[in-house]
Design a protein around this motif. Structure first.
Motif, PDB file in Angstrom:
ATOM      1  N   GLU A 130     -33.402 -78.750 -11.103  1.00  0.00           N
ATOM      2  CA  GLU A 130     -33.403 -79.967 -10.286  1.00  0.00           C
ATOM      3  C   GLU A 130     -32.807 -81.143 -11.061  1.00  0.00           C
ATOM      4  O   GLU A 130     -32.028 -81.937 -10.506  1.00  0.00           O
ATOM      5  N   THR A 131     -33.137 -81.242 -12.349  1.00  0.00           N
ATOM      6  CA  THR A 131     -32.600 -82.331 -13.178  1.00  0.00           C
ATOM      7  C   THR A 131     -31.104 -82.171 -13.378  1.00  0.00           C
ATOM      8  O   THR A 131     -30.333 -83.128 -13.199  1.00  0.00           O
ATOM      9  N   LEU A 132     -30.674 -80.956 -13.739  1.00  0.00           N
ATOM     10  CA  LEU A 132     -29.260 -80.740 -14.073  1.00  0.00           C
ATOM     11  C   LEU A 132     -28.353 -80.755 -12.848  1.00  0.00           C
ATOM     12  O   LEU A 132     -27.154 -80.995 -12.973  1.00  0.00           O
ATOM     13  N   THR A 133     -28.902 -80.501 -11.657  1.00  0.00           N
ATOM     14  CA  THR A 133     -28.084 -80.558 -10.443  1.00  0.00           C
ATOM     15  C   THR A 133     -28.206 -81.910  -9.744  1.00  0.00           C
ATOM     16  O   THR A 133     -27.688 -82.080  -8.637  1.00  0.00           O
ATOM     17  N   GLY A 134     -28.897 -82.852 -10.369  1.00  0.00           N
ATOM     18  CA  GLY A 134     -29.064 -84.166  -9.761  1.00  0.00           C
ATOM     19  C   GLY A 134     -29.821 -84.122  -8.456  1.00  0.00           C
ATOM     20  O   GLY A 134     -29.584 -84.956  -7.566  1.00  0.00           O
ATOM     21  N   GLY A 135     -30.733 -83.146  -8.292  1.00  0.00           N
ATOM     22  CA  GLY A 135     -31.525 -83.031  -7.077  1.00  0.00           C
ATOM     23  C   GLY A 135     -30.873 -82.219  -5.978  1.00  0.00           C
ATOM     24  O   GLY A 135     -31.464 -82.028  -4.911  1.00  0.00           O
ATOM     25  N   TYR A 136     -29.644 -81.720  -6.203  1.00  0.00           N
ATOM     26  CA  TYR A 136     -28.983 -80.901  -5.179  1.00  0.00           C
ATOM     27  C   TYR A 136     -29.815 -79.652  -4.886  1.00  0.00           C
ATOM     28  O   TYR A 136     -30.017 -79.268  -3.737  1.00  0.00           O
ATOM     29  N   MET A 137     -30.290 -79.003  -5.945  1.00  0.00           N
ATOM     30  CA  MET A 137     -31.190 -77.866  -5.811  1.00  0.00           C
ATOM     31  C   MET A 137     -32.553 -78.304  -6.331  1.00  0.00           C
ATOM     32  O   MET A 137     -32.705 -78.591  -7.517  1.00  0.00           O
ATOM     33  N   THR A 138     -33.533 -78.404  -5.443  1.00  0.00           N
ATOM     34  CA  THR A 138     -34.835 -78.905  -5.858  1.00  0.00           C
ATOM     35  C   THR A 138     -35.686 -77.773  -6.447  1.00  0.00           C
ATOM     36  O   THR A 138     -35.440 -76.585  -6.195  1.00  0.00           O
TER      37      THR A 138
END
Length: 494
Positions: free
Chosen positions: A108-116
């Motif tokens: 979630e952190t590394l995708t900027g919230g795109y994948m929760t």
């Protein structure tokens, strides 16, 4: 007390080399600040203590619960009860696995919230629930594992054609992290308990004691891939801005903040097992008062050990791995990066909490025919090669994850048809065991740091996927070991 001291000594011999390696790399290739080294030293001590207590708890608590639940499922001989129990157990335990939660937070952190985090957790848990139920059904029906894995990984391969590349790494990494400190010993004991249903067929019972962890791992992969297909997920690596690592809190403040968080995460992990055990105890098959007392003590040990272990991992190792990857990738050639990755993999597998329950079960069920030392050596070489290959992906442009996973799993499924059946289940279980919390934290952090600083590498496409390779190569290694045993047995008969 004597057993705990013996376990403490064994765990210390396994974990201390990792701490020593971090200090050695800091003094030679990648200097780390003093604060980071202090965190590593304290984290190492916590990991040793936590693992020792955890292993004692697993022996007297979790393994007994798993065996008891396995026997309870088959008491009435109704397949519907076995399947329903598998669905409930699979979903509840994987939902609470602390390794999966930690991995979900990283994604979630590394995708900027795109994948929760919860998107990932729900998809993995649903996949494991379905496949665990199928795995328990397979044990009762005595279906050959090699055909089950051929079908399952055929489904995985087919799904990979319909998802963006990013989700291949996500799904395989998630599969590795969900078979962690809590799920692996429980699934191993559960398989052994259900296998007792066929105690009259000793050979089938031995073979069916393994394979359930591998089946659950495949379910996690399929769960994430189907989620990506069903929700029409798009490629996102090119658009995601990877955030910088947050500033570290002061030493004591970090510790005080981390302990309650880990205590809560581990409570969520242990609670479903406790609830399901007591439901079985009161409504299906009661255990003796003495056995119940042992199990309670075992659960307390398991909980305390896991809290201490997870605190140690996240207190120093996580960030140290990231910083080492950053500095080695920036200041040295790619071949140094591959060599360091190889050495890290060789030693980190020894500290995985689920490795000891697996190797002990292998030695116990085979009555010493497959010694645990030989299994440990095979796993160490396999994980060393896996981390080394992951660094090679960062160094070599155009080398994608599927270039390694496709031939690897083709080889793994092919070997399943020529090695003894007992080794097939062991091998696929070992893949889930090898990719535990150390791989999900320290190794993944090292790969992310290296991919961030190596010229031309992509943090998401190249940094992720290391857990996938750590989960794959032990499957091949254990089956090659089984092939050697078959050749040796053939020579003796000749």
């Amino acid at each position: 007390m004597g057993g705990l001291l013996h376990t403490l000594r064994e765990v210390g011999q396994a974990v201390l080399p990792i701490g020593a390696l971090i200090f050695f790399l800091s003094w030679t290739l990648a200097p780390l600040p003093a604060d980071m080294l202090v965190r590593c030293a304290l984290g190492t001590l916590l990991i040793v203590l936590g693992l020792a207590i955890f292993h004692v708890g697993v022996d007297i608590g979790v393994r007994r619960i798993g065996a008891h639940l396995g026997r309870s499922m088959t008491k009435y001989g109704k397949m519907a009860i076995v399947i329903a129990s598998g669905l409930v157990l699979g979903f509840a335990i994987s939902m609470a696995e602390p390794d999966l939660r930690i991995y979900g937070q990283q994604v979630e952190t590394l995708t900027g919230g795109y994948m929760t985090e919860m998107m990932l957790v729900y998809a993995v848990s649903a996949g494991i629930a379905v496949f665990l139920a199928i795995g328990l059904w397979r044990i009762v029906r005595t279906l050959a594992l090699k055909y089950i894995f051929l079908i399952f990984y055929g489904i995985v391969g087919l799904c990979c054609f319909f998802v963006p590349t990013e989700f291949i790494a996500l799904s395989f990494d998630a599969s590795g992290t969900t078979t962690g400190a809590m799920t692996v010993p429980f699934f191993l004991a559960l398989a052994a308990g259900v296998s007792e249903f066929k105690a009259a067929d000793t050979v089938a019972s031995e073979e069916d004691s393994f394979g359930l962890v591998g089946i659950a791992s495949a379910g996690a992969i399929v769960g994430v891939l189907l989620m990506a297909i069903a929700s029409s997920q798009q490629a996102f690596a090119a658009t995601v801005v990877i955030p910088e690592q947050p500033e570290l809190l002061p030493l004591w403040e970090s510790f005080v903040t981390l302990v309650p968080h880990m205590a809560w995460e581990v409570l969520l992990s242990v609670l479903p097992v406790v609830v399901l055990f007591y439901l079985a105890h009161f409504f299906v098959e009661r255990v003796s008062a003495a056995e119940l007392r042992r199990i309670r003590f075992g659960l307390i040990y398991t909980y305390i050990g896991l809290v201490i272990f997870m605190t140690g991992v996240n207190f120093g190792f996580n960030r140290a791995g990231y910083e080492l990857g950053l500095q080695i990738a920036a200041g040295h050639s790619g071949w140094w990066l591959c060599l360091v990755g190889l050495v890290i993999g060789l030693v980190v597998i020894l500290a995985e909490p689920a490795v000891t329950p697996l190797v002990h079960q292998i030695e116990d069920i085979t009555s010493g025919y497959v010694p645990k030392r030989l299994v440990l050596i095979s796993l160490s070489l396999a994980v060393g090669g896996a981390v080394g290959l992951s660094m090679l992906r960062i160094v070599v442009p155009g080398l994608e994850l599927w270039h390694l996973l496709l031939p690897g799993y083709l080889l793994a499924t092919g070997l399943a048809f020529i090695v003894p059946n007992l080794f097939v289940g062991m091998a696929f279980d070992s893949g889930g065991v090898a990719s535990g919390p150390m791989a999900a934290t320290f190794v993944l952090s090292f790969a992310s740091g290296a991919a961030r600083n190596y010229p031309g590498a992509d943090v998401f496409l190249d940094g992720f996927g290391v857990v996938a390779l750590v989960a794959m190569l032990p499957i091949v290694a254990l089956q090659i070991l089984g092939l050697l045993f078959r050749i040796k047995a053939g020579r003796k008969q000749a």
